[in-house]
Design a protein around this motif. Structure first.
Motif, mmCIF file in Angstrom:
data_model
loop_
_atom_site.group_PDB
_atom_site.id
_atom_site.type_symbol
_atom_site.label_atom_id
_atom_site.label_comp_id
_atom_site.label_asym_id
_atom_site.label_seq_id
_atom_site.Cartn_x
_atom_site.Cartn_y
_atom_site.Cartn_z
ATOM 1 N N LEU A 1 69.904 14.810 -53.264
ATOM 2 C CA LEU A 1 71.108 14.030 -53.570
ATOM 3 C C LEU A 1 71.235 12.843 -52.624
ATOM 4 C CD1 LEU A 1 73.843 13.860 -55.170
ATOM 5 C CD2 LEU A 1 74.837 15.126 -53.268
ATOM 6 N N ARG A 2 71.025 13.085 -51.345
ATOM 7 C CA ARG A 2 71.184 12.018 -50.350
ATOM 8 C C ARG A 2 70.081 10.960 -50.440
ATOM 9 N NH1 ARG A 2 73.756 16.300 -49.382
ATOM 10 N NH2 ARG A 2 75.702 16.344 -48.238
ATOM 11 N N VAL A 3 68.945 11.327 -50.972
ATOM 12 C CA VAL A 3 67.883 10.340 -51.193
ATOM 13 C C VAL A 3 68.179 9.528 -52.455
ATOM 14 C CG1 VAL A 3 65.433 10.080 -51.815
ATOM 15 C CG2 VAL A 3 66.105 11.637 -49.971
ATOM 16 N N LEU A 4 68.652 10.214 -53.492
ATOM 17 C CA LEU A 4 68.863 9.541 -54.777
ATOM 18 C C LEU A 4 70.101 8.649 -54.827
ATOM 19 C CD1 LEU A 4 67.850 12.279 -57.373
ATOM 20 C CD2 LEU A 4 66.579 10.241 -56.694
ATOM 21 N N ILE A 5 71.139 8.968 -54.056
ATOM 22 C CA ILE A 5 72.361 8.144 -54.115
ATOM 23 C C ILE A 5 72.055 6.674 -53.812
ATOM 24 C CG2 ILE A 5 74.573 7.638 -52.973
ATOM 25 C CD1 ILE A 5 75.112 10.639 -52.896
ATOM 26 N N PRO A 6 71.481 6.353 -52.657
ATOM 27 C CA PRO A 6 71.220 4.925 -52.423
ATOM 28 C C PRO A 6 70.134 4.361 -53.346
ATOM 29 C CG PRO A 6 70.367 6.241 -50.596
ATOM 30 C CD PRO A 6 71.117 7.166 -51.492
ATOM 31 N N LEU A 7 69.151 5.194 -53.680
ATOM 32 C CA LEU A 7 68.063 4.728 -54.527
ATOM 33 C C LEU A 7 68.571 4.319 -55.911
ATOM 34 C CD1 LEU A 7 64.965 4.373 -54.681
ATOM 35 C CD2 LEU A 7 64.863 6.682 -55.596
ATOM 36 N N LEU A 8 69.307 5.204 -56.573
ATOM 37 C CA LEU A 8 69.815 4.875 -57.909
ATOM 38 C C LEU A 8 70.889 3.800 -57.871
ATOM 39 C CD1 LEU A 8 69.967 8.253 -59.862
ATOM 40 C CD2 LEU A 8 68.350 6.378 -60.084
ATOM 41 N N THR A 9 71.709 3.813 -56.825
ATOM 42 C CA THR A 9 72.746 2.794 -56.706
ATOM 43 C C THR A 9 72.117 1.407 -56.631
ATOM 44 O OG1 THR A 9 74.193 4.363 -55.581
ATOM 45 C CG2 THR A 9 74.748 2.046 -55.361
ATOM 46 N N LEU A 10 71.040 1.275 -55.882
ATOM 47 C CA LEU A 10 70.363 -0.022 -55.780
ATOM 48 C C LEU A 10 69.564 -0.362 -57.034
ATOM 49 C CD1 LEU A 10 69.156 0.064 -52.071
ATOM 50 C CD2 LEU A 10 70.967 -1.363 -53.056
ATOM 51 N N LEU A 11 68.863 0.638 -57.578
ATOM 52 C CA LEU A 11 68.053 0.375 -58.777
ATOM 53 C C LEU A 11 68.896 -0.026 -59.982
ATOM 54 C CD1 LEU A 11 65.347 3.201 -58.679
ATOM 55 C CD2 LEU A 11 64.980 0.738 -58.442
ATOM 56 N N LEU A 12 70.079 0.541 -60.094
ATOM 57 C CA LEU A 12 70.932 0.259 -61.249
ATOM 58 C C LEU A 12 71.939 -0.860 -60.999
ATOM 59 C CD1 LEU A 12 71.518 3.940 -62.425
ATOM 60 C CD2 LEU A 12 69.898 2.271 -63.331
ATOM 61 N N LEU A 13 71.883 -1.475 -59.829
ATOM 62 C CA LEU A 13 72.807 -2.552 -59.473
ATOM 63 C C LEU A 13 72.837 -3.688 -60.490
ATOM 64 C CD1 LEU A 13 74.886 -3.177 -57.329
ATOM 65 C CD2 LEU A 13 73.113 -4.377 -56.044
#
Length: 143
Positions: free
Chosen positions: A77-89
């Motif tokens: 979860l902690r890896v995916l939160i920033p990753l998806l937040t940036l990828l889907l920006l």
């Protein structure tokens, strides 16, 4: 060690996780994702405990692989939160009209499932390969 892990780690973690799931303000999808994670985490740990108490060590090992996969949900979860937040920006303006709260809630709802379902799938894949390798070794050594 196993009893300590079960009664001091998984049990309180699953109970508190279930409580947090029910209280989640991210909607029913997030509540269901985290609630099912908590229930399965505890159920798999109990199944592993029961297996080892019956002397079924191979079965216990498999349950513990599943428990480990679900335990890693917090890390995932902690890896995916920033990753998806940036990828889907790039979708923030065209899809969400700049509404950052809606943008994050929808990402978070997906993450409540993405943080553990792929881990469990990977564990099952690993266990399937492990069983195949182990049985092929058994067959070839008996020939």
């Amino acid at each position: 060690m196993g009893r300590v892990g079960l009664f001091a780690g998984v049990l309180p973690g699953a109970v508190s996780g279930l409580g947090l799931a029910v209280l989640s303000t991210a909607g029913l999808v997030a509540q269901a994702g985290f609630a099912l994670l908590s229930v399965l985490w505890f159920a798999f740990a109990v199944a592993g405990y029961r297996a080892v108490r019956r002397g079924r060590h191979a079965e216990h090992r498999e349950w513990m692989v599943r428990v480990f996969a679900l335990t890693l949900a917090g890390v995932t979860l902690r890896v995916l939160i920033p990753l998806l937040t940036l990828l889907l920006l790039p979708l923030l303006e065209p899809v969400y009209g700049g509404d950052e709260e809606l943008y994050f809630v929808e990402i978070y709802q997906a993450l409540t499932w993405l943080c553990w379902v792929p881990n469990l799938i990977a564990a099952e894949w690993f266990l399937g390969r492990y069983r195949t390798t182990r049985s092929s070794r058994w067959t070839s050594s008996r020939s």
